[in-house]
Design a protein around this motif. Sequence first.
Motif, mmCIF file in Angstrom:
data_model
loop_
_atom_site.group_PDB
_atom_site.id
_atom_site.type_symbol
_atom_site.label_atom_id
_atom_site.label_comp_id
_atom_site.label_asym_id
_atom_site.label_seq_id
_atom_site.Cartn_x
_atom_site.Cartn_y
_atom_site.Cartn_z
ATOM 1 N N THR A 49 0.859 -1.186 0.000
ATOM 2 C CA THR A 49 0.000 0.000 0.000
ATOM 3 C C THR A 49 0.897 1.238 0.000
ATOM 4 O O THR A 49 2.049 1.185 0.448
ATOM 5 C CB THR A 49 -0.923 0.021 1.225
ATOM 6 N N PRO A 50 0.397 2.368 -0.497
ATOM 7 C CA PRO A 50 1.231 3.582 -0.567
ATOM 8 C C PRO A 50 1.820 4.001 0.782
ATOM 9 O O PRO A 50 2.990 4.390 0.853
ATOM 10 C CB PRO A 50 0.263 4.640 -1.102
ATOM 11 N N ILE A 55 6.569 4.655 4.248
ATOM 12 C CA ILE A 55 7.287 4.516 5.523
ATOM 13 C C ILE A 55 8.584 3.744 5.318
ATOM 14 O O ILE A 55 9.633 4.103 5.867
ATOM 15 C CB ILE A 55 6.392 3.820 6.573
ATOM 16 N N GLU A 56 8.530 2.689 4.524
ATOM 17 C CA GLU A 56 9.744 1.920 4.241
ATOM 18 C C GLU A 56 10.806 2.776 3.551
ATOM 19 O O GLU A 56 11.993 2.713 3.913
ATOM 20 C CB GLU A 56 9.409 0.712 3.362
ATOM 21 N N MET A 57 10.392 3.574 2.569
ATOM 22 C CA MET A 57 11.354 4.416 1.851
ATOM 23 C C MET A 57 11.942 5.480 2.771
ATOM 24 O O MET A 57 13.130 5.809 2.680
ATOM 25 C CB MET A 57 10.687 5.067 0.640
ATOM 26 N N PHE A 58 11.099 6.028 3.651
ATOM 27 C CA PHE A 58 11.613 6.987 4.639
ATOM 28 C C PHE A 58 12.662 6.304 5.517
ATOM 29 O O PHE A 58 13.696 6.895 5.845
ATOM 30 C CB PHE A 58 10.455 7.516 5.492
ATOM 31 N N GLY A 59 12.396 5.057 5.869
ATOM 32 C CA GLY A 59 13.354 4.295 6.664
ATOM 33 C C GLY A 59 14.667 4.068 5.937
ATOM 34 O O GLY A 59 15.739 4.135 6.545
ATOM 35 N N GLN A 112 11.188 -0.422 8.411
ATOM 36 C CA GLN A 112 11.047 -1.442 7.377
ATOM 37 C C GLN A 112 9.865 -2.376 7.620
ATOM 38 O O GLN A 112 9.489 -3.152 6.741
ATOM 39 C CB GLN A 112 12.343 -2.259 7.253
ATOM 40 N N ILE A 113 9.241 -2.275 8.789
ATOM 41 C CA ILE A 113 8.012 -3.029 9.022
ATOM 42 C C ILE A 113 6.817 -2.268 8.439
ATOM 43 O O ILE A 113 5.702 -2.776 8.408
ATOM 44 C CB ILE A 113 7.805 -3.293 10.537
ATOM 45 N N GLY A 114 7.079 -1.037 7.977
ATOM 46 C CA GLY A 114 6.005 -0.228 7.407
ATOM 47 C C GLY A 114 5.138 0.413 8.457
ATOM 48 O O GLY A 114 3.955 0.703 8.219
ATOM 49 N N SER A 115 5.719 0.669 9.629
ATOM 50 C CA SER A 115 4.950 1.155 10.775
ATOM 51 C C SER A 115 5.642 2.352 11.421
ATOM 52 O O SER A 115 6.855 2.351 11.610
ATOM 53 C CB SER A 115 4.802 0.027 11.807
#
Length: 215
Positions: A49-50, A55-59, A112-115
Motif C-alpha cells: 500500500t502507498p 514509511i519503508e522508503m523513509f526508513g 522497514q516493518i512499514g509502521s
Amino acid sequence: MVDETKVPPDNQIKGLGGYQYMRRVVLAVLIVVLFAALLFGQSTFPPDTPMHESIEMFGVLLIFLGVVGRLWSTLYIGGRKSSEVVTGGPYSITRNPLYLFSTVAAAGVGAQIGSFSGIILFALLCAGAFHIVILREERYLKEVLGAPYKAYLAKVPRFFPNLSLYQEGDTGSFKPRLLLNTLLDGLVFLVALPAFELIDGAQQSGMLPVWFTLP
C-alpha cells in the motif's frame, strides 16, 4: 578544533576500547532481538500500500543518513577519543554523534516493518541502551582527559545536536582502517532491507503467523 591536551598511555586506550566493544554488542543485540520479535508482527498498513511503501522508503533514507553520519564522525574521532578532546565537525554539535547516527539508522530499520511505531520503538530502545554506555564513557573520559573534557561537557549537548555550535575543525591523522570498520559495522543496518522484504513475503504467504500489528 582539537584540544592540545593528550593522554598517550596504552592502558587508557585499552580502557576506552572496552566501551567501544560494548557499543557494538549493544547495537547487535538490540537489532537481533527486535528483528526476532518483529518476525511475528505486521504493520496495520498492508504491504504494497502507498503508506506502507512510503514509511519503508523513509526508513531507507534514515538508514543511509545514519551510515553516512557514522562515517563522517569516524573521520574526526579516528581512534583519538581517549587521547584528545575532539571538538570539530559532528563533535562540535553533539558529544556522541556515533550514537546519534546509530539511533537514526536503527529508526530506519524499524521503519522497514512499514509502521510509525516501529520507527519510534527502535529509536527509543537504541537511544536508551546507548545512554547507559554514554554515562559510563563520560565518567571514564572525565578522569582521563580532565579539565578540557569537562569544559567540552559544559558547552556541547550530550545527544541532541545544537547546529548553531557547528565548527569544521580538524580531522587529525586519518586512519582508513577505522573508517572501513565503521562501514562494516553499518552493514548490519543495510541487512534489514532485504530481511524485512522476506518477512513480508512469508507473512503474506502464511509461512509466518502474525501475532500482533503496529500502527
